[in-house]
Structure formats: structure tokens, C-alpha cells
Design an enzyme around this catalytic site. Structure first.
Site, PDB file in Angstrom:
ATOM      1  CD  GLU A 159      -5.103   6.705   1.185  1.00 39.61           C
ATOM      2  OE1 GLU A 159      -4.803   5.492   1.104  1.00 39.61           O
ATOM      3  OE2 GLU A 159      -4.294   7.556   1.564  1.00 39.61           O
TER       4      GLU A 159
ATOM      5  CG  HIS B 264      -1.844   1.148   1.303  1.00 37.45           C
ATOM      6  ND1 HIS B 264      -3.110   1.125   0.774  1.00 37.45           N
ATOM      7  CD2 HIS B 264      -1.688   2.375   1.851  1.00 37.45           C
ATOM      8  CE1 HIS B 264      -3.693   2.283   0.985  1.00 37.45           C
ATOM      9  NE2 HIS B 264      -2.842   3.067   1.648  1.00 37.45           N
ATOM     10  CD  GLU B 265       1.657   3.659   3.606  1.00 38.05           C
ATOM     11  OE1 GLU B 265       1.983   4.774   3.142  1.00 38.05           O
ATOM     12  OE2 GLU B 265       0.541   3.454   4.117  1.00 38.05           O
TER      13      GLU B 265
ATOM     14  CG  HIS C 164       0.162   6.025  -0.784  1.00 42.32           C
ATOM     15  ND1 HIS C 164      -0.950   6.720  -1.211  1.00 42.32           N
ATOM     16  CD2 HIS C 164      -0.199   5.411   0.366  1.00 42.32           C
ATOM     17  CE1 HIS C 164      -1.931   6.532  -0.366  1.00 42.32           C
ATOM     18  NE2 HIS C 164      -1.517   5.729   0.600  1.00 42.32           N
TER      19      HIS C 164
END
Length: 109
Positions: free
Chosen positions: A44, A21-22, A25
Site C-alpha cells: 500500500e 492508486h488502483e 496496484h
């Protein structure tokens, strides 16, 4: 921190999901500027979608999808039937803290 002696496979899979997820980003969050806070789901939701696919590539597509749907059913459906229910792009808000919900992350994905 997950100690190999005590952590479960699920613990390691969750850590993998957070790292994914990070990392994603970089493409769908940190390097994408949203016009306003109402576009938070673009940032998101897309990042969650990408981390779900990343995690399923490393494990099992079918099992990961079942886990994601179970999460939607337990968190998102509960939120949708509560006073906290809101569309993925609310028309207004009282506090920015109210945006960081399952609706923005999971339903947006």
C-alpha cells in the site's frame, strides 16, 4: 460518480488519485505477493507513493506535495498521538481491520 455540473476540481483530482492508486496496484499490489500481512505497507505504501507522483505529474508537483503534507499533518499526526499509534510494520495484531490505517498508507509512502 462525479457530475460535471456539480463536481469541483478537487472532486475530479481525488477520482484521478483513486484511479491511479488502483491502476498502480497492478505493479505494487496485485502482482506483488507479500510474505505476510506485516508487509502490507510495502504494497500500500508504494502504491500511494506512485499515485501521488502520478497525480502530481498531471497537476502541480508543489501543490500536490503541499496537499499530501497537509493530509499527513491532519490524519497521520493525529493517529500517531492517539491510542491507535503503531509502527508501519507492527509486531502483532488483534484484527486485520486494524492494519488499514493512515500509518500503513500515508506514512508508508
Amino acid at each position: 460518480w462525479a457530475a460535471p455540473a456539480t463536481a469541483t476540481d478537487t472532486d475530479f483530482e481525488r477520482i484521478l488519485g483513486v484511479i491511479g492508486h488502483e491502476y498502480f496496484h497492478n505493479w505494487s499490489g496485485n502482482r506483488v505477493t507479500v510474505r505476510d500481512w506485516f508487509q502490507l505497507t510495502l504494497k500500500e505504501g508504494l502504491t500511494v507513493f506512485r499515485d501521488q507522483w502520478f497525480s502530481s505529474d498531471l497537476t502541480s508537483h508543489a501543490v500536490k506535495r503541499i496537499e499530501d503534507v497537509r493530509g499527513l499533518r491532519s490524519r497521520q499526526f493525529a493517529e500517531d498521538s492517539s491510542p491507535m499509534a503503531h509502527p508501519i510494520r507492527p509486531e502483532s495484531y488483534i484484527s486485520m481491520d486494524n492494519f488499514y490505517t493512515s500509518t500503513v498508507y500515508s506514512k508508508g509512502a
